[in-house]
Structures are given as C-alpha cells and as structure tokens.
Design a protein around this motif. Structure first.
Motif, PDB file in Angstrom:
ATOM      1  N   PRO A 103      -8.460   1.960 -14.658  1.00  0.00           N
ATOM      2  CA  PRO A 103      -9.243   2.801 -13.731  1.00  0.00           C
ATOM      3  C   PRO A 103      -8.852   2.522 -12.278  1.00  0.00           C
ATOM      4  O   PRO A 103      -8.648   1.371 -11.896  1.00  0.00           O
ATOM      5  CB  PRO A 103     -10.694   2.375 -13.979  1.00  0.00           C
ATOM      6  CG  PRO A 103     -10.686   1.638 -15.271  1.00  0.00           C
ATOM      7  CD  PRO A 103      -9.313   1.088 -15.465  1.00  0.00           C
ATOM      8  N   ALA A 104      -8.753   3.587 -11.516  1.00  0.00           N
ATOM      9  CA  ALA A 104      -8.389   3.439 -10.099  1.00  0.00           C
ATOM     10  C   ALA A 104      -9.554   2.883  -9.322  1.00  0.00           C
ATOM     11  O   ALA A 104      -9.447   2.276  -8.318  1.00  0.00           O
ATOM     12  CB  ALA A 104      -7.952   4.779  -9.524  1.00  0.00           C
ATOM     13  N   HIS A 140       2.581   5.996  -2.982  1.00  0.00           N
ATOM     14  CA  HIS A 140       3.644   6.824  -3.572  1.00  0.00           C
ATOM     15  C   HIS A 140       3.328   7.191  -5.019  1.00  0.00           C
ATOM     16  O   HIS A 140       3.575   8.317  -5.443  1.00  0.00           O
ATOM     17  CB  HIS A 140       4.994   6.098  -3.510  1.00  0.00           C
ATOM     18  CG  HIS A 140       6.069   6.800  -4.270  1.00  0.00           C
ATOM     19  ND1 HIS A 140       6.748   7.889  -3.755  1.00  0.00           N
ATOM     20  CD2 HIS A 140       6.574   6.591  -5.516  1.00  0.00           C
ATOM     21  CE1 HIS A 140       7.623   8.310  -4.656  1.00  0.00           C
ATOM     22  NE2 HIS A 140       7.542   7.540  -5.720  1.00  0.00           N
ATOM     23  N   TYR A 141       2.790   6.238  -5.748  1.00  0.00           N
ATOM     24  CA  TYR A 141       2.504   6.450  -7.166  1.00  0.00           C
ATOM     25  C   TYR A 141       1.081   6.939  -7.423  1.00  0.00           C
ATOM     26  O   TYR A 141       0.686   7.128  -8.573  1.00  0.00           O
ATOM     27  CB  TYR A 141       2.775   5.175  -7.957  1.00  0.00           C
ATOM     28  CG  TYR A 141       4.254   4.869  -8.071  1.00  0.00           C
ATOM     29  CD1 TYR A 141       5.064   5.606  -8.932  1.00  0.00           C
ATOM     30  CD2 TYR A 141       4.839   3.880  -7.309  1.00  0.00           C
ATOM     31  CE1 TYR A 141       6.419   5.337  -9.039  1.00  0.00           C
ATOM     32  CE2 TYR A 141       6.193   3.606  -7.406  1.00  0.00           C
ATOM     33  CZ  TYR A 141       6.981   4.336  -8.266  1.00  0.00           C
ATOM     34  OH  TYR A 141       8.331   4.076  -8.356  1.00  0.00           O
ATOM     35  N   GLY A 142       0.295   7.113  -6.374  1.00  0.00           N
ATOM     36  CA  GLY A 142      -1.093   7.539  -6.566  1.00  0.00           C
ATOM     37  C   GLY A 142      -1.917   6.467  -7.253  1.00  0.00           C
ATOM     38  O   GLY A 142      -2.886   6.760  -7.949  1.00  0.00           O
ATOM     39  N   ALA A 143      -1.549   5.203  -7.044  1.00  0.00           N
ATOM     40  CA  ALA A 143      -2.234   4.062  -7.670  1.00  0.00           C
ATOM     41  C   ALA A 143      -3.103   3.357  -6.631  1.00  0.00           C
ATOM     42  O   ALA A 143      -3.013   3.629  -5.432  1.00  0.00           O
ATOM     43  CB  ALA A 143      -1.217   3.090  -8.255  1.00  0.00           C
ATOM     44  N   THR A 144      -3.936   2.444  -7.108  1.00  0.00           N
ATOM     45  CA  THR A 144      -4.803   1.667  -6.222  1.00  0.00           C
ATOM     46  C   THR A 144      -4.607   0.178  -6.480  1.00  0.00           C
ATOM     47  O   THR A 144      -4.008  -0.220  -7.490  1.00  0.00           O
ATOM     48  CB  THR A 144      -6.290   2.006  -6.434  1.00  0.00           C
ATOM     49  OG1 THR A 144      -6.711   1.477  -7.702  1.00  0.00           O
ATOM     50  CG2 THR A 144      -6.531   3.511  -6.369  1.00  0.00           C
ATOM     51  N   ARG A 145      -5.168  -0.605  -5.602  1.00  0.00           N
ATOM     52  CA  ARG A 145      -5.117  -2.064  -5.757  1.00  0.00           C
ATOM     53  C   ARG A 145      -5.768  -2.516  -7.059  1.00  0.00           C
ATOM     54  O   ARG A 145      -5.386  -3.537  -7.622  1.00  0.00           O
ATOM     55  CB  ARG A 145      -5.817  -2.728  -4.570  1.00  0.00           C
ATOM     56  CG  ARG A 145      -5.159  -2.441  -3.247  1.00  0.00           C
ATOM     57  CD  ARG A 145      -5.984  -2.919  -2.083  1.00  0.00           C
ATOM     58  NE  ARG A 145      -5.359  -2.520  -0.821  1.00  0.00           N
ATOM     59  CZ  ARG A 145      -5.799  -2.877   0.357  1.00  0.00           C
ATOM     60  NH1 ARG A 145      -6.878  -3.637   0.479  1.00  0.00           N
ATOM     61  NH2 ARG A 145      -5.180  -2.466   1.444  1.00  0.00           N
ATOM     62  N   ASN A 146      -6.763  -1.766  -7.531  1.00  0.00           N
ATOM     63  CA  ASN A 146      -7.448  -2.127  -8.780  1.00  0.00           C
ATOM     64  C   ASN A 146      -6.558  -1.986 -10.002  1.00  0.00           C
ATOM     65  O   ASN A 146      -6.919  -2.443 -11.088  1.00  0.00           O
ATOM     66  CB  ASN A 146      -8.701  -1.272  -8.970  1.00  0.00           C
ATOM     67  CG  ASN A 146      -9.774  -1.622  -7.973  1.00  0.00           C
ATOM     68  OD1 ASN A 146      -9.855  -2.750  -7.506  1.00  0.00           O
ATOM     69  ND2 ASN A 146     -10.605  -0.654  -7.649  1.00  0.00           N
ATOM     70  N   ASP A 192       0.826  -1.210   0.000  1.00  0.00           N
ATOM     71  CA  ASP A 192       0.000   0.000   0.000  1.00  0.00           C
ATOM     72  C   ASP A 192       0.863   1.264   0.000  1.00  0.00           C
ATOM     73  O   ASP A 192       0.497   2.272  -0.608  1.00  0.00           O
ATOM     74  CB  ASP A 192      -0.952   0.018   1.194  1.00  0.00           C
ATOM     75  CG  ASP A 192      -2.145  -0.902   1.010  1.00  0.00           C
ATOM     76  OD1 ASP A 192      -2.464  -1.254  -0.144  1.00  0.00           O
ATOM     77  OD2 ASP A 192      -2.763  -1.265   2.031  1.00  0.00           O
ATOM     78  N   LYS A 193       2.009   1.228   0.660  1.00  0.00           N
ATOM     79  CA  LYS A 193       2.917   2.381   0.670  1.00  0.00           C
ATOM     80  C   LYS A 193       3.436   2.662  -0.734  1.00  0.00           C
ATOM     81  O   LYS A 193       3.568   3.823  -1.137  1.00  0.00           O
ATOM     82  CB  LYS A 193       4.074   2.145   1.628  1.00  0.00           C
ATOM     83  CG  LYS A 193       3.652   2.079   3.082  1.00  0.00           C
ATOM     84  CD  LYS A 193       4.816   1.716   3.963  1.00  0.00           C
ATOM     85  CE  LYS A 193       4.345   1.457   5.388  1.00  0.00           C
ATOM     86  NZ  LYS A 193       5.432   0.994   6.246  1.00  0.00           N
ATOM     87  N   VAL A 194       3.742   1.604  -1.487  1.00  0.00           N
ATOM     88  CA  VAL A 194       4.199   1.779  -2.865  1.00  0.00           C
ATOM     89  C   VAL A 194       3.062   2.348  -3.713  1.00  0.00           C
ATOM     90  O   VAL A 194       3.256   3.305  -4.475  1.00  0.00           O
ATOM     91  CB  VAL A 194       4.710   0.446  -3.462  1.00  0.00           C
ATOM     92  CG1 VAL A 194       5.101   0.618  -4.923  1.00  0.00           C
ATOM     93  CG2 VAL A 194       5.887  -0.096  -2.649  1.00  0.00           C
ATOM     94  N   GLY A 213     -10.193  -7.848  -2.684  1.00  0.00           N
ATOM     95  CA  GLY A 213     -11.649  -7.791  -2.791  1.00  0.00           C
ATOM     96  C   GLY A 213     -12.112  -8.416  -4.099  1.00  0.00           C
ATOM     97  O   GLY A 213     -11.720  -9.540  -4.428  1.00  0.00           O
ATOM     98  N   ASP A 214     -12.911  -7.680  -4.876  1.00  0.00           N
ATOM     99  CA  ASP A 214     -13.440  -8.201  -6.140  1.00  0.00           C
ATOM    100  C   ASP A 214     -12.456  -8.106  -7.297  1.00  0.00           C
ATOM    101  O   ASP A 214     -12.705  -8.664  -8.365  1.00  0.00           O
ATOM    102  CB  ASP A 214     -14.726  -7.451  -6.518  1.00  0.00           C
ATOM    103  CG  ASP A 214     -15.867  -7.769  -5.565  1.00  0.00           C
ATOM    104  OD1 ASP A 214     -15.856  -8.866  -4.966  1.00  0.00           O
ATOM    105  OD2 ASP A 214     -16.759  -6.916  -5.418  1.00  0.00           O
ATOM    106  N   HIS A 215     -11.351  -7.379  -7.127  1.00  0.00           N
ATOM    107  CA  HIS A 215     -10.350  -7.250  -8.192  1.00  0.00           C
ATOM    108  C   HIS A 215      -9.578  -8.562  -8.320  1.00  0.00           C
ATOM    109  O   HIS A 215      -9.246  -9.196  -7.316  1.00  0.00           O
ATOM    110  CB  HIS A 215      -9.402  -6.093  -7.876  1.00  0.00           C
ATOM    111  CG  HIS A 215      -8.338  -5.895  -8.893  1.00  0.00           C
ATOM    112  ND1 HIS A 215      -8.610  -5.616 -10.214  1.00  0.00           N
ATOM    113  CD2 HIS A 215      -6.987  -5.935  -8.796  1.00  0.00           C
ATOM    114  CE1 HIS A 215      -7.473  -5.488 -10.878  1.00  0.00           C
ATOM    115  NE2 HIS A 215      -6.466  -5.676 -10.038  1.00  0.00           N
TER     116      HIS A 215
END
Length: 133
Positions: free
Chosen positions: A132-133, A66-72, A61-63, A100-102
């Motif tokens: 998409p985020a 940093h990049y403004g990304a999400t798990r999706n 999650d920290k990475v 989750g659902d991803h």
C-alpha cells in the motif's frame, strides 16, 4: 510477461560506469546507490554528512516519483557510511525523519571511503509496488 522500466538522470556517471539509477522488474524496483548530487550530476556538500543525507533522500524521492511509489513501499535499504561511529546518530535521525513510522529492513555498513572525494553516505533501496502506498 514481466515488464522492465529503467530510470536514469542522464548524468555522465551513468554512462561512464554503465548503470541506471533504478530498474523495475515486475512489482520490484531496485535502486542504485543514491548520493548527494544535483540535476547536472555535480556532487554536493563534500564532507557534510547531514547535508549529503538530506540531498540523498531528496534524490530518492525523485526515483519514487518517477515510479509513482511512496516511501511506505520501500522494503529494504542499505546505507554505506564513512566514519560510521561518528555519523551513526545523524544517520539514524535522518532515517527516522525520512521514513516516519514506516520501518523498512535496513543494513548499515561502515566503510573507509566511497567513490567521490568527500562523499560520506550512499543509500540503495528496494521498492515493492504491491505494498500500500
């Protein structure tokens, strides 16, 4: 022109082994194997698979942050698991809880040992920031 952005925690292992935690090249981010360590680079929870898995995902999650990304936006992951038969159910449960659902592409590799004594899980990721985020 492709932009390159390198992310580090500035922990000793990065300079000792000559790597970064992640590198962004264009829209893709390749994340080195994450494991259970704290902000000072100290390894945590030797031998405790569930605790290591939780901390490993927290470091991921920290990475992402940093990049403004999400798990999706995680498109693939590789899990390296010591004692895979013993830890497979916990790995699956942790993975479902984290994503989750991803459903990223996923490879799980059973191995005999990892770098640190008591280390039982390591996970590397690839992120596509065009998703998409």
């Amino acid at each position: 022109m492709t932009t390159v952005d390198v992310f580090t925690y500035n922990v000793p292992a990065e300079s000792d082994f000559g790597y970064s935690q992640a590198i962004r090249s264009g829209d893709l981010i390749h994340v080195s194997g994450q494991l259970s360590f704290d902000e000072a680079g100290e390894f945590l929870y030797a031998g405790d698979f569930a605790a290591q898995l939780k901390q490993t995902y927290a470091n991921m999650d920290k990475v992402l942050d940093h990049y403004g990304a999400t798990r999706n936006q995680v498109v693939s992951q590789t899990l390296y698991v010591v004692n895979l038969r013993q830890n497979a159910a916990a790995a699956a449960e942790g993975n479902l809880g984290y994503f989750g659902d991803h459903r990223p592409a996923s490879t799980v590799v059973g191995i005999t040992e990892l770098t640190l004594p008591g280390q039982v899980i390591e996970i590397s990721f690839v992120i596509d920031t065009k998703l998409p985020a």
